[in-house]
Design an enzyme around this catalytic site. Structure first.
Site, PDB file in Angstrom:
ATOM      1  N   PHE A  54       3.227   3.425   7.150  1.00 35.43           N
ATOM      2  CA  PHE A  54       2.731   2.118   6.696  1.00 35.43           C
ATOM      3  C   PHE A  54       3.601   0.985   7.235  1.00 35.43           C
ATOM      4  O   PHE A  54       3.320  -0.183   6.957  1.00 35.43           O
ATOM      5  CB  PHE A  54       2.816   2.020   5.160  1.00 35.43           C
ATOM      6  CG  PHE A  54       2.019   3.048   4.425  1.00 35.43           C
ATOM      7  CD1 PHE A  54       0.702   2.811   4.098  1.00 35.43           C
ATOM      8  CD2 PHE A  54       2.584   4.264   4.052  1.00 35.43           C
ATOM      9  CE1 PHE A  54      -0.038   3.753   3.409  1.00 35.43           C
ATOM     10  CE2 PHE A  54       1.856   5.208   3.354  1.00 35.43           C
ATOM     11  CZ  PHE A  54       0.540   4.953   3.038  1.00 35.43           C
TER      12      PHE A  54
ATOM     13  N   ASP B 281      15.624   0.658   9.611  1.00 36.47           N
ATOM     14  CA  ASP B 281      14.581   0.053  10.431  1.00 36.47           C
ATOM     15  C   ASP B 281      14.088   1.052  11.468  1.00 36.47           C
ATOM     16  O   ASP B 281      14.896   1.770  12.065  1.00 36.47           O
ATOM     17  CB  ASP B 281      15.189  -1.176  11.131  1.00 36.47           C
ATOM     18  CG  ASP B 281      14.113  -2.140  11.568  1.00 36.47           C
ATOM     19  OD1 ASP B 281      13.196  -1.713  12.298  1.00 36.47           O
ATOM     20  OD2 ASP B 281      14.192  -3.315  11.175  1.00 36.47           O
TER      21      ASP B 281
ATOM     22  N   SER C 130       1.861  -7.415   9.107  1.00 36.32           N
ATOM     23  CA  SER C 130       0.403  -7.410   8.923  1.00 36.32           C
ATOM     24  C   SER C 130      -0.218  -8.784   8.678  1.00 36.32           C
ATOM     25  O   SER C 130      -1.284  -8.872   8.086  1.00 36.32           O
ATOM     26  CB  SER C 130       0.044  -6.462   7.777  1.00 36.32           C
ATOM     27  OG  SER C 130       0.629  -6.933   6.586  1.00 36.32           O
TER      28      SER C 130
ATOM     29  N   TYR D 291      -2.279  -8.728  15.912  1.00 35.99           N
ATOM     30  CA  TYR D 291      -2.120  -7.735  14.847  1.00 35.99           C
ATOM     31  C   TYR D 291      -3.120  -6.584  15.044  1.00 35.99           C
ATOM     32  O   TYR D 291      -2.748  -5.412  15.100  1.00 35.99           O
ATOM     33  CB  TYR D 291      -2.304  -8.406  13.472  1.00 35.99           C
ATOM     34  CG  TYR D 291      -2.472  -7.415  12.355  1.00 35.99           C
ATOM     35  CD1 TYR D 291      -1.448  -6.516  12.049  1.00 35.99           C
ATOM     36  CD2 TYR D 291      -3.649  -7.354  11.611  1.00 35.99           C
ATOM     37  CE1 TYR D 291      -1.608  -5.583  11.031  1.00 35.99           C
ATOM     38  CE2 TYR D 291      -3.810  -6.428  10.598  1.00 35.99           C
ATOM     39  CZ  TYR D 291      -2.790  -5.545  10.315  1.00 35.99           C
ATOM     40  OH  TYR D 291      -2.953  -4.620   9.320  1.00 35.99           O
TER      41      TYR D 291
ATOM     42  N   PHE E 137     -10.233  -1.790   5.051  1.00 39.93           N
ATOM     43  CA  PHE E 137     -10.851  -3.112   5.026  1.00 39.93           C
ATOM     44  C   PHE E 137      -9.962  -3.970   4.112  1.00 39.93           C
ATOM     45  O   PHE E 137      -8.766  -4.017   4.348  1.00 39.93           O
ATOM     46  CB  PHE E 137     -12.341  -2.987   4.692  1.00 39.93           C
ATOM     47  CG  PHE E 137     -13.103  -2.586   5.952  1.00 39.93           C
ATOM     48  CD1 PHE E 137     -12.821  -1.379   6.603  1.00 39.93           C
ATOM     49  CD2 PHE E 137     -14.005  -3.438   6.549  1.00 39.93           C
ATOM     50  CE1 PHE E 137     -13.444  -1.044   7.805  1.00 39.93           C
ATOM     51  CE2 PHE E 137     -14.638  -3.114   7.744  1.00 39.93           C
ATOM     52  CZ  PHE E 137     -14.361  -1.917   8.370  1.00 39.93           C
TER      53      PHE E 137
ATOM     54  N   LYS F  23      -2.464  -2.490  16.267  1.00 44.21           N
ATOM     55  CA  LYS F  23      -2.901  -1.307  15.516  1.00 44.21           C
ATOM     56  C   LYS F  23      -3.839  -0.442  16.360  1.00 44.21           C
ATOM     57  O   LYS F  23      -3.779   0.784  16.302  1.00 44.21           O
ATOM     58  CB  LYS F  23      -3.598  -1.752  14.223  1.00 44.21           C
ATOM     59  CG  LYS F  23      -2.652  -2.365  13.200  1.00 44.21           C
ATOM     60  CD  LYS F  23      -1.848  -1.276  12.506  1.00 44.21           C
ATOM     61  CE  LYS F  23      -0.960  -1.806  11.413  1.00 44.21           C
ATOM     62  NZ  LYS F  23      -0.298  -0.756  10.640  1.00 44.21           N
TER      63      LYS F  23
ATOM     64  N   GLY G  41     -10.394 -17.901  12.859  1.00 50.87           N
ATOM     65  CA  GLY G  41     -10.405 -16.456  13.084  1.00 50.87           C
ATOM     66  C   GLY G  41     -11.024 -15.638  11.966  1.00 50.87           C
ATOM     67  O   GLY G  41     -10.975 -14.409  12.007  1.00 50.87           O
TER      68      GLY G  41
ATOM     69  N   ILE H 194       0.839  -1.207   0.000  1.00 51.74           N
ATOM     70  CA  ILE H 194       0.000   0.000   0.000  1.00 51.74           C
ATOM     71  C   ILE H 194       0.875   1.260   0.000  1.00 51.74           C
ATOM     72  O   ILE H 194       0.586   2.230  -0.701  1.00 51.74           O
ATOM     73  CB  ILE H 194      -0.991  -0.020   1.189  1.00 51.74           C
ATOM     74  CG1 ILE H 194      -1.793  -1.333   1.168  1.00 51.74           C
ATOM     75  CG2 ILE H 194      -1.936   1.177   1.143  1.00 51.74           C
ATOM     76  CD1 ILE H 194      -2.568  -1.646   2.423  1.00 51.74           C
TER      77      ILE H 194
HETATM   78  N1  UFG Z   1      -9.658 -16.962   1.502  1.00 50.81           N
HETATM   79  C1  UFG Z   1      -9.929 -18.184   0.902  1.00 50.81           C
HETATM   80  N2  UFG Z   1      -8.896 -18.842   0.320  1.00 50.81           N
HETATM   81  C2  UFG Z   1      -7.614 -18.369   0.299  1.00 50.81           C
HETATM   82  C3  UFG Z   1      -7.352 -17.115   0.921  1.00 50.81           C
HETATM   83  C4  UFG Z   1      -8.404 -16.437   1.516  1.00 50.81           C
HETATM   84  O1  UFG Z   1     -11.069 -18.665   0.893  1.00 50.81           O
HETATM   85  O2  UFG Z   1      -6.721 -19.047  -0.244  1.00 50.81           O
HETATM   86  C5  UFG Z   1     -10.773 -16.222   2.105  1.00 50.81           C
HETATM   87  C6  UFG Z   1     -10.577 -15.929   3.568  1.00 50.81           C
HETATM   88  O3  UFG Z   1     -11.044 -16.999   4.350  1.00 50.81           O
HETATM   89  C7  UFG Z   1     -11.389 -14.649   3.740  1.00 50.81           C
HETATM   90  C8  UFG Z   1     -11.291 -13.959   2.377  1.00 50.81           C
HETATM   91  O4  UFG Z   1     -10.861 -14.965   1.474  1.00 50.81           O
HETATM   92  O5  UFG Z   1     -12.706 -14.973   3.982  1.00 50.81           O
HETATM   93  C9  UFG Z   1     -10.289 -12.826   2.348  1.00 50.81           C
HETATM   94  O6  UFG Z   1      -9.071 -13.303   2.885  1.00 50.81           O
HETATM   95  P1  UFG Z   1      -7.720 -12.454   2.857  1.00 50.81           P
HETATM   96  O7  UFG Z   1      -6.671 -13.292   3.508  1.00 50.81           O
HETATM   97  O8  UFG Z   1      -7.470 -11.963   1.480  1.00 50.81           O
HETATM   98  O9  UFG Z   1      -8.075 -11.194   3.734  1.00 50.81           O
HETATM   99  P2  UFG Z   1      -8.609 -11.123   5.247  1.00 50.81           P
HETATM  100  O10 UFG Z   1     -10.038 -10.664   5.159  1.00 50.81           O
HETATM  101  O11 UFG Z   1      -8.341 -12.353   6.009  1.00 50.81           O
HETATM  102  O12 UFG Z   1      -7.620 -10.047   5.843  1.00 50.81           O
HETATM  103  C10 UFG Z   1      -7.690  -8.690   5.548  1.00 50.81           C
HETATM  104  C11 UFG Z   1      -6.328  -8.057   5.654  1.00 50.81           C
HETATM  105  C12 UFG Z   1      -5.809  -8.149   7.058  1.00 50.81           C
HETATM  106  C13 UFG Z   1      -6.805  -7.572   8.004  1.00 50.81           C
HETATM  107  C14 UFG Z   1      -8.134  -8.272   7.817  1.00 50.81           C
HETATM  108  C15 UFG Z   1      -9.217  -7.753   8.707  1.00 50.81           C
HETATM  109  O13 UFG Z   1      -5.452  -8.679   4.772  1.00 50.81           O
HETATM  110  O14 UFG Z   1      -4.596  -7.431   7.166  1.00 50.81           O
HETATM  111  O15 UFG Z   1      -8.559  -8.105   6.458  1.00 50.81           O
HETATM  112  O16 UFG Z   1      -9.436  -6.441   8.419  1.00 50.81           O
HETATM  113  F1  UFG Z   1      -6.410  -7.768   9.271  1.00 50.81           F
END
Ligand code: UFG
Length: 323
Positions: A73, A51, A77, A141, A169, A145, A278, A12
């Site tokens: 940033f 760093d 994460s 995490y 988001f 934040k 989670g 980002i």
């Molecule tokens: N997912 C799959 N298969 C995969 C990867 C992800 O089904 O191989 C699903 C996850 O279960 C989730 C959705 O796709 O339901 C999005 O997953 P991401 O890992 O892309 O993103 P997250 O929603 O888990 O995480 C994001 C940010 C985090 C932040 C979080 C909550 O990447 O940094 O939103 O705000 F903490």
């Protein structure tokens, strides 16, 4: 303005640095390159490798740079990693961030824009999630934040430094030159497109038995260029504040996969796998506050536009950054 972008070699941060420069600002990028890439630093920016843990270096950079503002940033994460190694997250995302704040105060930097996250809310019942929703993180995490958001509040009260905490988001999309290159990659959109690239056999859908229309998790995917626009507006905000950043509409995992099939023309095989620990069923942002107060207008509101931008970037950089 003269802006220090800490973490400007990350996903980002790199797009925000580019956006700032395109809009006439002068940018210095500070990055440890632990997760960032030298190749993700805009050629027009000054680059300083280092760093945030190195307090003397951070002070020195701030003294020499005469910055008017900071964009922060620089953080770890990965939610899953934070559940295994919380100390890594609290140390970097909180303690090291304080080095940046203290150096800003010492050198009379006027304002800071901070990269926060929807993960500060945990699993809220109400949708959309507004700035008034309760923040109850469910992993280190998100806690790191949230803690830094509170620290910013104290630095504002005590030292007068102005701040904007922007809670993203699901950051997604790419600019012409900068995109997502995480190793390992855990995010849904790049993983799906790696299947279309032929690098993966299939995409695993983590759970199809959620209480959502098609049973898969719903997220609010927000384009990094819309995040960049919000950062720039926040530089000139009249007062300190917290803002949620999303489109206000949700897309399921299955909808994202279907859009990627349409955009790439690839069949993208998918397989249902167990739920990932989670993962809340739905996370959707209420972003009215930043629209009203700062005039933010997101431009990439469809899944097609987001995925097309990533696909275009991946075609240009099939193996990510060279360095
Ligand atoms: N997912 C799959 N298969 C995969 C990867 C992800 O089904 O191989 C699903 C996850 O279960 C989730 C959705 O796709 O339901 C999005 O997953 P991401 O890992 O892309 O993103 P997250 O929603 O888990 O995480 C994001 C940010 C985090 C932040 C979080 C909550 O990447 O940094 O939103 O705000 F903490």
């Amino acid at each position: 303005m003269k802006v220090l972008v800490a973490g400007g070699a990350g996903y980002i941060g790199s797009a925000c640095a580019e956006y700032l420069i395109d809009n006439g600002h002068q940018v210095s990028v500070f990055d440890s390159l632990i997760t960032g890439h030298r190749g993700a630093v805009d050629g027009r920016a000054e680059f300083i490798e280092g760093d945030l843990a190195d307090r003397a270096l951070v002070s020195d950079i701030m003294k020499k740079g005469s910055f008017e503002a900071i964009m922060h940033f620089a953080a770890f994460s990965l939610v899953g990693e934070s559940m295994k190694d919380p100390g890594k997250y609290f140390r970097n995302n909180i303690s090291n961030g304080i080095n940046l704040l203290d150096a800003a105060v010492e050198n009379k930097v006027r304002s800071i824009v901070f990269s926060s996250t929807a993960a500060t809310f945990g699993e809220p019942e109400e949708m959309p999630i507004t700035e008034e929703s309760r923040q109850l993180p469910i992993n280190p995490y998100g806690e790191s934040k949230l803690c830094f958001e509170k620290i910013l509040g104290w630095y504002n009260k005590i030292h007068g430094i102005q701040y904007a905490a922007l809670r993203y988001f699901n950051a997604s999309g790419a600019s012409e030159n900068f995109g997502e290159d995480h190793k390992p990659e855990t995010h849904l959109i790049p993983l799906i497109l790696q299947v279309a690239q032929g690098k993966r056999e299939k995409i695993m859908i983590y759970g199809d038995d959620y209480d959502t229309p098609d049973g898969t998790c719903v997220r609010d995917y927000i384009h990094i260029l819309d995040l960049a626009q919000a950062h720039m507006l926040a530089l000139n905000a009249p007062r300190s504040g917290h803002y949620n950043l999303g489109t206000g509409s949700g897309l399921s995992v299955k909808e994202i996969i279907d859009t990627a099939r349409k955009v790439t023309g690839h069949s993208i095989p998918a397989e249902i796998a167990p739920r990932r620990a989670g993962d809340p069923p739905r996370l959707i942002a209420g972003s009215d506050r930043i629209k009203k107060e700062l005039g933010w207008k997101p431009r990439f509101e469809s899944a097609d536009a987001i995925i097309e931008s990533v696909w275009k970037w991946m075609k240009k950089y099939p193996d990510g950054y060279k360095c």
